[in-house]
Design a protein around this motif. Structure first.
Motif, PDB file in Angstrom:
ATOM      1  N   GLU A  37      -4.369  -2.376   3.048  1.00  0.00           N
ATOM      2  CA  GLU A  37      -3.498  -2.041   4.181  1.00  0.00           C
ATOM      3  C   GLU A  37      -4.166  -2.312   5.517  1.00  0.00           C
ATOM      4  O   GLU A  37      -3.509  -2.224   6.564  1.00  0.00           O
ATOM      5  CB  GLU A  37      -3.050  -0.573   4.086  1.00  0.00           C
ATOM      6  CG  GLU A  37      -4.062   0.464   4.544  1.00  0.00           C
ATOM      7  CD  GLU A  37      -5.129   0.787   3.505  1.00  0.00           C
ATOM      8  OE1 GLU A  37      -5.321  -0.013   2.559  1.00  0.00           O
ATOM      9  OE2 GLU A  37      -5.786   1.843   3.652  1.00  0.00           O
ATOM     10  N   LEU A  95       3.732   1.547  -1.175  1.00  0.00           N
ATOM     11  CA  LEU A  95       4.419   1.633  -2.467  1.00  0.00           C
ATOM     12  C   LEU A  95       3.471   2.034  -3.600  1.00  0.00           C
ATOM     13  O   LEU A  95       3.898   2.186  -4.742  1.00  0.00           O
ATOM     14  CB  LEU A  95       5.088   0.298  -2.802  1.00  0.00           C
ATOM     15  CG  LEU A  95       6.221  -0.141  -1.866  1.00  0.00           C
ATOM     16  CD1 LEU A  95       6.626  -1.593  -2.145  1.00  0.00           C
ATOM     17  CD2 LEU A  95       7.441   0.771  -2.018  1.00  0.00           C
ATOM     18  N   THR A 116      -3.529   0.425  -4.324  1.00  0.00           N
ATOM     19  CA  THR A 116      -4.402   1.572  -4.057  1.00  0.00           C
ATOM     20  C   THR A 116      -5.863   1.214  -4.314  1.00  0.00           C
ATOM     21  O   THR A 116      -6.173   0.528  -5.288  1.00  0.00           O
ATOM     22  CB  THR A 116      -3.973   2.713  -5.006  1.00  0.00           C
ATOM     23  OG1 THR A 116      -2.631   3.067  -4.693  1.00  0.00           O
ATOM     24  CG2 THR A 116      -4.867   3.925  -4.859  1.00  0.00           C
ATOM     25  N   GLY A 117      -6.733   1.693  -3.447  1.00  0.00           N
ATOM     26  CA  GLY A 117      -8.176   1.595  -3.711  1.00  0.00           C
ATOM     27  C   GLY A 117      -8.671   0.177  -3.873  1.00  0.00           C
ATOM     28  O   GLY A 117      -9.484  -0.071  -4.765  1.00  0.00           O
ATOM     29  N   THR A 118      -8.213  -0.746  -3.078  1.00  0.00           N
ATOM     30  CA  THR A 118      -8.561  -2.182  -3.091  1.00  0.00           C
ATOM     31  C   THR A 118      -7.965  -2.929  -4.289  1.00  0.00           C
ATOM     32  O   THR A 118      -8.221  -4.139  -4.435  1.00  0.00           O
ATOM     33  CB  THR A 118     -10.089  -2.467  -3.048  1.00  0.00           C
ATOM     34  OG1 THR A 118     -10.634  -2.387  -4.363  1.00  0.00           O
ATOM     35  CG2 THR A 118     -10.835  -1.549  -2.095  1.00  0.00           C
ATOM     36  N   GLY A 119      -7.184  -2.265  -5.133  1.00  0.00           N
ATOM     37  CA  GLY A 119      -6.591  -2.944  -6.290  1.00  0.00           C
ATOM     38  C   GLY A 119      -5.527  -3.945  -5.881  1.00  0.00           C
ATOM     39  O   GLY A 119      -5.061  -3.951  -4.742  1.00  0.00           O
ATOM     40  N   VAL A 156     -11.244  -5.278  -0.619  1.00  0.00           N
ATOM     41  CA  VAL A 156     -10.965  -4.755   0.722  1.00  0.00           C
ATOM     42  C   VAL A 156      -9.798  -3.762   0.664  1.00  0.00           C
ATOM     43  O   VAL A 156      -8.996  -3.792  -0.268  1.00  0.00           O
ATOM     44  CB  VAL A 156     -10.614  -5.878   1.718  1.00  0.00           C
ATOM     45  CG1 VAL A 156     -11.759  -6.881   1.817  1.00  0.00           C
ATOM     46  CG2 VAL A 156      -9.323  -6.574   1.318  1.00  0.00           C
ATOM     47  N   GLN A 157      -9.720  -2.902   1.678  1.00  0.00           N
ATOM     48  CA  GLN A 157      -8.578  -1.997   1.801  1.00  0.00           C
ATOM     49  C   GLN A 157      -7.375  -2.855   2.198  1.00  0.00           C
ATOM     50  O   GLN A 157      -7.309  -3.359   3.310  1.00  0.00           O
ATOM     51  CB  GLN A 157      -8.856  -0.921   2.850  1.00  0.00           C
ATOM     52  CG  GLN A 157     -10.004   0.010   2.449  1.00  0.00           C
ATOM     53  CD  GLN A 157     -10.332   1.020   3.522  1.00  0.00           C
ATOM     54  OE1 GLN A 157      -9.487   1.808   3.913  1.00  0.00           O
ATOM     55  NE2 GLN A 157     -11.562   0.999   4.011  1.00  0.00           N
ATOM     56  N   TYR A 193       0.831  -1.204   0.000  1.00  0.00           N
ATOM     57  CA  TYR A 193       0.000   0.000   0.000  1.00  0.00           C
ATOM     58  C   TYR A 193       0.870   1.260   0.000  1.00  0.00           C
ATOM     59  O   TYR A 193       0.617   2.201  -0.757  1.00  0.00           O
ATOM     60  CB  TYR A 193      -0.933   0.004   1.219  1.00  0.00           C
ATOM     61  CG  TYR A 193      -1.799   1.236   1.308  1.00  0.00           C
ATOM     62  CD1 TYR A 193      -2.943   1.357   0.516  1.00  0.00           C
ATOM     63  CD2 TYR A 193      -1.474   2.287   2.162  1.00  0.00           C
ATOM     64  CE1 TYR A 193      -3.739   2.493   0.593  1.00  0.00           C
ATOM     65  CE2 TYR A 193      -2.261   3.426   2.231  1.00  0.00           C
ATOM     66  CZ  TYR A 193      -3.389   3.524   1.447  1.00  0.00           C
ATOM     67  OH  TYR A 193      -4.176   4.647   1.508  1.00  0.00           O
ATOM     68  N   HIS A 205      -1.146  -2.950  -9.214  1.00  0.00           N
ATOM     69  CA  HIS A 205      -1.616  -1.962 -10.188  1.00  0.00           C
ATOM     70  C   HIS A 205      -0.589  -0.837 -10.329  1.00  0.00           C
ATOM     71  O   HIS A 205      -0.958   0.295 -10.659  1.00  0.00           O
ATOM     72  CB  HIS A 205      -2.967  -1.380  -9.739  1.00  0.00           C
ATOM     73  CG  HIS A 205      -4.133  -2.294  -9.966  1.00  0.00           C
ATOM     74  ND1 HIS A 205      -5.435  -1.872  -9.894  1.00  0.00           N
ATOM     75  CD2 HIS A 205      -4.194  -3.610 -10.278  1.00  0.00           C
ATOM     76  CE1 HIS A 205      -6.250  -2.890 -10.134  1.00  0.00           C
ATOM     77  NE2 HIS A 205      -5.525  -3.962 -10.364  1.00  0.00           N
ATOM     78  N   SER A 206       0.677  -1.130 -10.071  1.00  0.00           N
ATOM     79  CA  SER A 206       1.720  -0.108 -10.138  1.00  0.00           C
ATOM     80  C   SER A 206       1.580   0.773 -11.373  1.00  0.00           C
ATOM     81  O   SER A 206       1.485   0.297 -12.505  1.00  0.00           O
ATOM     82  CB  SER A 206       3.099  -0.769 -10.187  1.00  0.00           C
ATOM     83  OG  SER A 206       4.061   0.150 -10.657  1.00  0.00           O
ATOM     84  N   GLN A 207       1.607   2.092 -11.144  1.00  0.00           N
ATOM     85  CA  GLN A 207       1.499   3.031 -12.264  1.00  0.00           C
ATOM     86  C   GLN A 207       2.703   2.940 -13.188  1.00  0.00           C
ATOM     87  O   GLN A 207       2.584   3.187 -14.392  1.00  0.00           O
ATOM     88  CB  GLN A 207       1.393   4.451 -11.722  1.00  0.00           C
ATOM     89  CG  GLN A 207       0.177   4.635 -10.830  1.00  0.00           C
ATOM     90  CD  GLN A 207      -0.187   6.082 -10.655  1.00  0.00           C
ATOM     91  OE1 GLN A 207       0.509   6.965 -11.149  1.00  0.00           O
ATOM     92  NE2 GLN A 207      -1.287   6.338  -9.992  1.00  0.00           N
TER      93      GLN A 207
END
Lengths: 228, 228, 228, 228
Positions: D63, D35, D39-42, D60-61, D33, D112-114
């Protein structure tokens, strides 16, 4: 020294003093992990205390290290006084040793900082393979000891070419130390940086100041601002 | 005051109250370290409480400071009431003092923020050496007290030229305070920023709002978006 | 209700349950601070529980808030059941209220995210003042509930123009809610974003997904990659 | 196995050992999270221990997960030994299963790393839809096991096209595993990446090394530096 003793000597790394080298290396590496310097087991750190060199092992998650993971080498004999079972010594060891023996360093840090890597690529493209990284008139340069006889306005960091095996960098690192007798750091093209200092405090803060400058330099290039 | 007393007076920095200046400076600097504002011993912070000025020392790792590392200066005599042995007073001291004496500040923060440094370089290239940093119509500008008689839509932050020694900035910082009587911050070219406020809360949040704006401004330049 | 009672009613914000709204707002805002969403007292958060609206105050350091700093408003009468002495109600209150009353939201988050601000500036330059932010075929779009009758491949977020006073945004925020009956967020030009959700979990994760997308979109522009 | 037992079997996820898979997944996801990977349950994570697959739930969240949120699947029967009530199994499950069954992985991570998403977009624009991500001579490549018969100087990561439903990626993921029998990762266009390893340590550090390389590659493109 009998091989069996390599794996004992736990007293060398057990201490309740947070400034003991075995504890300091763990704390530093946790910090370096959050800075992106030792991602994916990359990078390493070594501290000299009297005749003992404390060295983080190879191939471990640097933010999870424990003092008992540390290798301890005798400075004079270059033999291991302590070898944690199941761990491999760092391939950086001969490079750390160069900083201790040739420069009297008390601590040496190796990072894979992306800013350092990008700086080496930008220098290569713009100034050629044998050029140093050079930047002028940034206040943070004062965080790095200045060259004798210079006014401290310009920072020069030599760059050596990467090799297939980390230990093969030793010769060119030592050559760069000879050629730039005042430098406290050597960049490795497409790889990262070695930074040393008289003690842990200086090695760590000089490494931070250099990384700050490399990041600033990369951002300056994106914005078309000249380094010198 | 006898020199010996400089090194005692520990009661001035010992308090269990988290809002005591000696504790607050340590907490603030730990936060500033994670924001990249005080990398490599750079930057500094000072708080005025009644006639006592509490000042972080020079050359220390700002995220590791303890309350006992603080210098305490008498506001009127400008003499040190407390000098931690083995530490050097901050070269920022006369600049912090200008904020306390000329502006009635309760807290002054000096950062080496890269966004601030890049903003000064972009202003110099585009508007010349004597230009202010100016940006318009960004909501976060409301986080900084507006100039008398203005509608608060435009932010102006004066920029002074860097000097070889930090204390030599004092004269031009004071001149900028005269010329811009409503400003709560002065940028230093290629160096960073000084931000002050009526109290710790205001100095810290104004420093954050300014840094937010400098970061946004740099990103806007990368994207070709105009500041005004 | 007598004014004196405004300042009591502490039982409304005292709870050992970490899921109590007064505790949740503090925890969320500490997280939002590290994400750069509520820098320098910017931004805000509100949670509805039954007929009580819990609202973070104006002008405080969001990462330092305590449950006792919370305002509590009655949903029907719009009167404050609890007003912390010495704190000001958030100027975002009428905007949060719109999300609760017009959309049945359980939580509404307002951030000053720089990615959101940059996205509004890029849309304005390329598509004009009345355009929505639009992006297509990014997996993270699935983190935001899709519009009825659409396949969820395209995300649209309306943008409203900023005003001098935050509360003056209410009318145009409500108009955007009317015009885009399926949206869970409204961007504010040069300012930030309002995001709501059926409950805290959804508002927070939708806000994260949107911020991820705005950051990605800004990076795409830097690299010359089209949004649609 | 009776359906009722799906919701019991809590002993499978209760352990005081921090290296128990149910504990490890929670710890890893908290790190991921920070890193920006989940993000956003992804994203998601799964660990195989003997014949048990431990899988983080959907939606789920990440983190905030607790060990009791974990699904446990039998490797041979592919039936759930434990299903937390009120939670949905991850849509990534068949993709994680492919890594366990076809590659003998001990852990599989989906982010889901950008940086990964941007890398897929840059490859598509420059080299077409069927191209791999390829980069050469970056030291961090050594953090990823090299292909048989290669010198490790060049990294290749196959890219598959995204689908409307996550589970529909399975076929093309398996095809990429066939075509690139030495790869430890598959990128998903506009979506993220799947990375696996022989154990948790390797999956996590390989995922970090790959993300470091994607970030570096994106920064190189911004600076006009070639990948190969």
């Amino acid at each position: 020294m009998a091989p069996s003793s390599d794996q004992s000597n736990d007293h060398l790394v057990h201490s309740s003093d947070p400034h003991h080298p075995a504890n300091l290396i763990c704390e530093l590496c946790r910090k370096f992990y959050t800075l992106g310097w030792v991602t994916g087991t990359g990078g390493g750190t070594s501290i000299r205390q009297h005749d003992h060199l404390f060295i983080a092992p190879s191939g471990v998650q640097k933010e999870l290290m424990e003092p008992t993971d540390m290798f301890v080498m005798d400075f004079h004999s270059r033999e291991y006084l302590r070898r944690p079972p199941n761990l491999k010594p760092s391939a950086c060891t001969p490079l750390f040793y160069a900083a201790f023996s040739k420069r009297g360093a008390g601590c040496c840090i190796h990072t894979h900082s992306q800013w350092a890597v990008l700086a080496t690529l930008l220098v290569e493209r713009e100034f050629g393979a044998n050029a140093c990284f050079e930047i002028e008139r940034i206040e943070q340069i004062k965080g790095i000891p200045k060259r004798r006889g210079e006014d401290g306005k310009r920072l020069r960091v030599p760059i050596i070419e990467n090799t297939a095996r980390e230990e093969d960098l030793t010769e060119s690192l030592e050559a760069a130390m000879e050629k730039y007798p005042d430098t406290y750091a050597v960049l490795v093209r497409r790889h990262g940086i070695y930074v040393w200092g008289d003690n842990v405090h200086r090695a760590k803060t000089q490494c931070e100041s250099l990384d700050y400058i490399f990041q600033l330099a990369v951002e300056m290039k994106k914005l078309g601002l000249p380094w010198t």
